[in-house]
Write a protein that holds these residues in place. Structure first.
Motif, mmCIF file in Angstrom:
data_model
loop_
_atom_site.group_PDB
_atom_site.id
_atom_site.type_symbol
_atom_site.label_atom_id
_atom_site.label_comp_id
_atom_site.label_asym_id
_atom_site.label_seq_id
_atom_site.Cartn_x
_atom_site.Cartn_y
_atom_site.Cartn_z
ATOM 1 N N TRP A 98 20.923 -6.917 33.773
ATOM 2 C CA TRP A 98 21.071 -6.373 32.416
ATOM 3 C C TRP A 98 19.797 -6.630 31.603
ATOM 4 O O TRP A 98 19.254 -5.726 30.975
ATOM 5 C CB TRP A 98 22.271 -7.010 31.701
ATOM 6 C CG TRP A 98 22.333 -6.594 30.263
ATOM 7 C CD1 TRP A 98 22.884 -5.451 29.758
ATOM 8 C CD2 TRP A 98 21.797 -7.298 29.136
ATOM 9 N NE1 TRP A 98 22.720 -5.393 28.395
ATOM 10 C CE2 TRP A 98 22.050 -6.518 27.989
ATOM 11 C CE3 TRP A 98 21.118 -8.500 28.992
ATOM 12 C CZ2 TRP A 98 21.657 -6.918 26.708
ATOM 13 C CZ3 TRP A 98 20.718 -8.893 27.723
ATOM 14 C CH2 TRP A 98 20.994 -8.106 26.593
ATOM 15 N N GLN A 99 19.330 -7.858 31.642
ATOM 16 C CA GLN A 99 18.179 -8.270 30.838
ATOM 17 C C GLN A 99 16.915 -7.491 31.199
ATOM 18 O O GLN A 99 16.076 -7.220 30.342
ATOM 19 C CB GLN A 99 17.960 -9.773 31.042
ATOM 20 C CG GLN A 99 16.918 -10.386 30.179
ATOM 21 C CD GLN A 99 17.001 -11.898 30.235
ATOM 22 O OE1 GLN A 99 17.339 -12.505 29.248
ATOM 23 N NE2 GLN A 99 16.709 -12.504 31.369
ATOM 24 N N GLN A 156 22.795 -16.039 25.437
ATOM 25 C CA GLN A 156 23.507 -17.141 26.084
ATOM 26 C C GLN A 156 25.007 -16.845 26.181
ATOM 27 O O GLN A 156 25.648 -17.134 27.184
ATOM 28 C CB GLN A 156 23.255 -18.463 25.348
ATOM 29 C CG GLN A 156 21.867 -19.006 25.558
ATOM 30 C CD GLN A 156 21.534 -19.223 27.026
ATOM 31 O OE1 GLN A 156 22.335 -19.726 27.795
ATOM 32 N NE2 GLN A 156 20.343 -18.820 27.425
ATOM 33 N N LYS A 157 25.542 -16.251 25.117
ATOM 34 C CA LYS A 157 26.953 -15.874 25.125
ATOM 35 C C LYS A 157 27.215 -14.791 26.172
ATOM 36 O O LYS A 157 28.201 -14.843 26.906
ATOM 37 C CB LYS A 157 27.378 -15.381 23.741
ATOM 38 C CG LYS A 157 28.837 -15.002 23.652
ATOM 39 C CD LYS A 157 29.188 -14.516 22.261
ATOM 40 C CE LYS A 157 30.623 -13.993 22.252
ATOM 41 N NZ LYS A 157 30.882 -13.117 21.133
ATOM 42 N N PHE A 179 29.282 -13.039 31.629
ATOM 43 C CA PHE A 179 29.094 -12.598 33.015
ATOM 44 C C PHE A 179 29.682 -13.630 33.977
ATOM 45 O O PHE A 179 30.431 -13.291 34.895
ATOM 46 C CB PHE A 179 27.608 -12.411 33.331
ATOM 47 C CG PHE A 179 27.068 -11.034 33.081
ATOM 48 C CD1 PHE A 179 27.363 -9.979 33.932
ATOM 49 C CD2 PHE A 179 26.236 -10.787 32.003
ATOM 50 C CE1 PHE A 179 26.851 -8.706 33.715
ATOM 51 C CE2 PHE A 179 25.713 -9.521 31.769
ATOM 52 C CZ PHE A 179 26.024 -8.477 32.626
ATOM 53 N N VAL A 180 29.345 -14.898 33.780
ATOM 54 C CA VAL A 180 29.813 -15.959 34.679
ATOM 55 C C VAL A 180 31.333 -16.096 34.598
ATOM 56 O O VAL A 180 32.006 -16.210 35.628
ATOM 57 C CB VAL A 180 29.107 -17.300 34.367
ATOM 58 C CG1 VAL A 180 29.727 -18.445 35.161
ATOM 59 C CG2 VAL A 180 27.609 -17.177 34.652
ATOM 60 N N THR A 181 31.883 -16.049 33.398
ATOM 61 C CA THR A 181 33.335 -16.158 33.229
ATOM 62 C C THR A 181 34.053 -15.019 33.937
ATOM 63 O O THR A 181 35.057 -15.234 34.629
ATOM 64 C CB THR A 181 33.712 -16.184 31.735
ATOM 65 O OG1 THR A 181 33.112 -17.342 31.144
ATOM 66 C CG2 THR A 181 35.211 -16.227 31.528
ATOM 67 N N PHE A 182 33.556 -13.798 33.767
ATOM 68 C CA PHE A 182 34.164 -12.652 34.453
ATOM 69 C C PHE A 182 34.160 -12.881 35.966
ATOM 70 O O PHE A 182 35.173 -12.677 36.638
ATOM 71 C CB PHE A 182 33.416 -11.360 34.105
ATOM 72 C CG PHE A 182 33.923 -10.154 34.844
ATOM 73 C CD1 PHE A 182 35.086 -9.518 34.452
ATOM 74 C CD2 PHE A 182 33.235 -9.654 35.945
ATOM 75 C CE1 PHE A 182 35.558 -8.400 35.143
ATOM 76 C CE2 PHE A 182 33.689 -8.552 36.635
ATOM 77 C CZ PHE A 182 34.864 -7.918 36.235
ATOM 78 N N SER A 204 30.790 -1.813 22.598
ATOM 79 C CA SER A 204 30.756 -2.801 23.670
ATOM 80 C C SER A 204 31.144 -4.156 23.088
ATOM 81 O O SER A 204 30.424 -4.703 22.251
ATOM 82 C CB SER A 204 29.355 -2.890 24.276
ATOM 83 O OG SER A 204 29.255 -4.030 25.107
ATOM 84 N N ALA A 205 32.282 -4.673 23.527
ATOM 85 C CA ALA A 205 32.727 -5.983 23.046
ATOM 86 C C ALA A 205 31.742 -7.081 23.457
ATOM 87 O O ALA A 205 31.495 -8.013 22.696
ATOM 88 C CB ALA A 205 34.128 -6.284 23.565
ATOM 89 N N SER A 206 31.176 -6.969 24.651
ATOM 90 C CA SER A 206 30.225 -7.978 25.131
ATOM 91 C C SER A 206 28.953 -8.013 24.301
ATOM 92 O O SER A 206 28.393 -9.074 24.041
ATOM 93 C CB SER A 206 29.860 -7.718 26.588
ATOM 94 O OG SER A 206 30.976 -7.856 27.410
ATOM 95 N N LEU A 207 28.479 -6.831 23.891
ATOM 96 C CA LEU A 207 27.239 -6.753 23.129
ATOM 97 C C LEU A 207 27.481 -6.769 21.628
ATOM 98 O O LEU A 207 26.577 -7.025 20.846
ATOM 99 C CB LEU A 207 26.465 -5.494 23.513
ATOM 100 C CG LEU A 207 26.071 -5.390 24.982
ATOM 101 C CD1 LEU A 207 25.387 -4.058 25.255
ATOM 102 C CD2 LEU A 207 25.187 -6.547 25.402
#
Length: 166
Positions: free
Chosen positions: A27-28, A43-44, A49-52, A146-149
Protein backbone atom coordinates in the motif's frame (compact mmCIF):
# COMPACT_ATOMS: atom_id res chain seq x y z
CA UNK A 1 8.93 -12.99 -15.61
CA UNK A 2 7.31 -15.66 -13.43
CA UNK A 3 8.73 -17.09 -10.25
CA UNK A 4 9.42 -20.80 -10.55
CA UNK A 5 9.14 -21.75 -6.87
CA UNK A 6 5.83 -20.07 -6.09
CA UNK A 7 3.47 -21.64 -3.56
CA UNK A 8 -0.06 -20.51 -2.69
CA UNK A 9 -1.40 -21.64 0.68
CA UNK A 10 -3.84 -20.61 3.39
CA UNK A 11 -2.55 -18.00 5.80
CA UNK A 12 -1.30 -19.13 9.19
CA UNK A 13 -2.21 -16.99 12.24
CA UNK A 14 1.38 -17.01 13.50
CA UNK A 15 2.48 -15.25 10.30
CA UNK A 16 -0.06 -12.42 10.68
CA UNK A 17 2.55 -9.76 11.37
CA UNK A 18 4.70 -10.70 8.37
CA UNK A 19 1.67 -10.98 6.06
CA UNK A 20 0.20 -7.70 7.34
CA UNK A 21 3.55 -5.97 6.80
CA UNK A 22 3.55 -7.11 3.15
CA UNK A 23 0.11 -5.55 2.66
CA UNK A 24 1.13 -2.31 4.33
CA UNK A 25 4.40 -2.11 2.38
CA UNK A 26 2.55 -2.71 -0.91
CA UNK A 27 0.00 0.00 0.00
CA UNK A 28 2.70 2.45 1.07
CA UNK A 29 4.65 1.97 -2.17
CA UNK A 30 1.61 2.22 -4.46
CA UNK A 31 -0.30 5.26 -5.74
CA UNK A 32 -2.63 4.65 -2.75
CA UNK A 33 0.20 5.52 -0.39
CA UNK A 34 1.78 8.18 -2.58
CA UNK A 35 -1.51 10.05 -3.09
CA UNK A 36 -2.40 9.86 0.59
CA UNK A 37 -0.55 13.13 1.32
CA UNK A 38 -0.25 12.36 5.03
CA UNK A 39 -4.00 11.99 5.66
CA UNK A 40 -3.69 8.47 7.03
CA UNK A 41 -2.26 7.48 10.41
CA UNK A 42 0.22 4.98 9.00
CA UNK A 43 0.89 3.20 12.29
CA UNK A 44 -2.83 2.67 12.76
CA UNK A 45 -3.17 1.38 9.19
CA UNK A 46 -0.26 -1.04 9.68
CA UNK A 47 -1.95 -2.31 12.85
CA UNK A 48 -5.21 -2.80 10.90
CA UNK A 49 -3.40 -4.87 8.25
CA UNK A 50 -1.84 -7.09 10.95
CA UNK A 51 -5.11 -7.39 12.89
CA UNK A 52 -7.01 -8.42 9.75
CA UNK A 53 -4.38 -11.07 8.97
CA UNK A 54 -4.45 -12.35 12.55
CA UNK A 55 -8.25 -12.37 12.90
CA UNK A 56 -9.24 -13.69 9.46
CA UNK A 57 -6.54 -16.11 8.27
CA UNK A 58 -9.23 -18.43 6.85
CA UNK A 59 -10.03 -15.73 4.26
CA UNK A 60 -6.43 -15.22 3.11
CA UNK A 61 -4.22 -16.99 0.57
CA UNK A 62 -0.49 -16.32 0.83
CA UNK A 63 2.06 -16.55 -1.99
CA UNK A 64 5.59 -17.51 -1.04
CA UNK A 65 8.77 -18.44 -2.83
CA UNK A 66 11.93 -19.89 -1.39
CA UNK A 67 10.45 -19.50 2.11
CA UNK A 68 9.70 -15.78 1.68
CA UNK A 69 6.21 -14.29 1.78
CA UNK A 70 5.71 -12.45 -1.51
CA UNK A 71 2.06 -11.40 -1.37
CA UNK A 72 -1.46 -12.25 -0.32
CA UNK A 73 -5.05 -12.01 -1.38
CA UNK A 74 -8.26 -12.24 0.61
CA UNK A 75 -11.99 -12.71 0.37
CA UNK A 76 -13.02 -11.02 3.60
CA UNK A 77 -16.63 -12.24 3.49
CA UNK A 78 -15.83 -15.55 1.72
CA UNK A 79 -18.18 -14.64 -1.12
CA UNK A 80 -17.48 -13.64 -4.75
CA UNK A 81 -15.66 -10.43 -3.77
CA UNK A 82 -11.87 -10.27 -3.66
CA UNK A 83 -11.27 -7.75 -0.88
CA UNK A 84 -7.48 -7.62 -0.96
CA UNK A 85 -4.61 -8.32 -3.33
CA UNK A 86 -1.20 -7.17 -2.13
CA UNK A 87 2.20 -8.06 -3.60
CA UNK A 88 5.51 -7.07 -2.02
CA UNK A 89 7.14 -4.33 -4.10
CA UNK A 90 10.22 -6.53 -4.72
CA UNK A 91 7.99 -9.33 -6.09
CA UNK A 92 5.80 -7.27 -8.40
CA UNK A 93 5.71 -8.10 -12.12
CA UNK A 94 6.89 -11.65 -11.43
CA UNK A 95 3.58 -13.50 -11.63
CA UNK A 96 2.71 -13.37 -7.94
CA UNK A 97 -0.41 -11.24 -8.42
CA UNK A 98 -1.61 -13.40 -11.31
CA UNK A 99 -1.11 -16.59 -9.29
CA UNK A 100 -2.97 -15.18 -6.29
CA UNK A 101 -5.79 -13.85 -8.43
CA UNK A 102 -6.19 -17.19 -10.21
CA UNK A 103 -6.25 -19.06 -6.87
CA UNK A 104 -8.87 -16.69 -5.47
CA UNK A 105 -10.98 -17.00 -8.63
CA UNK A 106 -10.78 -20.80 -8.44
CA UNK A 107 -11.99 -20.74 -4.83
CA UNK A 108 -14.86 -18.44 -5.81
CA UNK A 109 -15.84 -20.71 -8.71
CA UNK A 110 -15.70 -23.81 -6.47
CA UNK A 111 -18.30 -22.16 -4.26
CA UNK A 112 -20.56 -21.89 -7.29
CA UNK A 113 -20.32 -18.16 -7.95
CA UNK A 114 -20.61 -17.17 -11.62
CA UNK A 115 -18.33 -14.14 -11.38
CA UNK A 116 -15.68 -12.48 -9.24
CA UNK A 117 -15.66 -8.81 -8.27
CA UNK A 118 -13.06 -6.52 -6.80
CA UNK A 119 -12.39 -2.82 -6.39
CA UNK A 120 -9.26 -0.74 -6.68
CA UNK A 121 -8.21 2.87 -6.39
CA UNK A 122 -8.89 4.51 -9.76
CA UNK A 123 -5.62 6.45 -9.46
CA UNK A 124 -3.61 3.23 -9.45
CA UNK A 125 -3.09 2.93 -13.21
CA UNK A 126 -0.91 -0.17 -12.85
CA UNK A 127 -3.61 -2.04 -10.93
CA UNK A 128 -6.30 -0.95 -13.36
CA UNK A 129 -4.20 -2.24 -16.31
CA UNK A 130 -3.45 -5.46 -14.43
CA UNK A 131 -7.13 -6.25 -13.83
CA UNK A 132 -8.07 -5.40 -17.41
CA UNK A 133 -5.32 -7.76 -18.67
CA UNK A 134 -6.71 -10.50 -16.42
CA UNK A 135 -10.13 -10.26 -18.07
CA UNK A 136 -11.92 -7.98 -15.61
CA UNK A 137 -14.30 -5.34 -16.89
CA UNK A 138 -15.21 -2.13 -15.07
CA UNK A 139 -18.84 -2.10 -13.90
CA UNK A 140 -18.86 0.98 -11.64
CA UNK A 141 -16.76 4.00 -10.76
CA UNK A 142 -17.35 6.51 -8.00
CA UNK A 143 -16.31 7.89 -4.67
CA UNK A 144 -16.33 5.41 -1.79
CA UNK A 145 -15.45 5.96 1.86
CA UNK A 146 -12.56 3.88 3.20
CA UNK A 147 -12.89 3.16 6.91
CA UNK A 148 -9.20 2.18 7.08
CA UNK A 149 -8.03 5.44 5.51
CA UNK A 150 -10.85 7.57 6.94
CA UNK A 151 -11.61 9.40 3.69
CA UNK A 152 -13.27 8.88 0.31
CA UNK A 153 -11.40 7.42 -2.64
CA UNK A 154 -12.17 7.33 -6.35
CA UNK A 155 -12.76 3.59 -6.82
CA UNK A 156 -13.41 1.30 -9.77
CA UNK A 157 -15.31 -1.98 -9.33
CA UNK A 158 -14.39 -4.75 -11.75
CA UNK A 159 -16.21 -7.98 -12.58
CA UNK A 160 -15.07 -11.12 -14.35
CA UNK A 161 -17.21 -14.09 -15.36
CA UNK A 162 -15.78 -17.37 -14.11
CA UNK A 163 -15.81 -20.82 -15.60
CA UNK A 164 -16.98 -23.59 -13.32
CA UNK A 165 -14.20 -25.07 -11.28
CA UNK A 166 -13.29 -28.67 -12.02
Amino acid sequence: MRLVDLRIARAQPELAEAVGNIGFDAWQNSPFGHDDAGRTDRQKLLAEFVTFCRDKPQTILVASGHGTILGWGAREDMDHVISDLWVAPVAQRQGVGVALLEALEEAIAKQGFAFAELETYAGHAGAVRFYLRQGYEPVWRGMKFSASLNYELDKIRFRKPLREAA
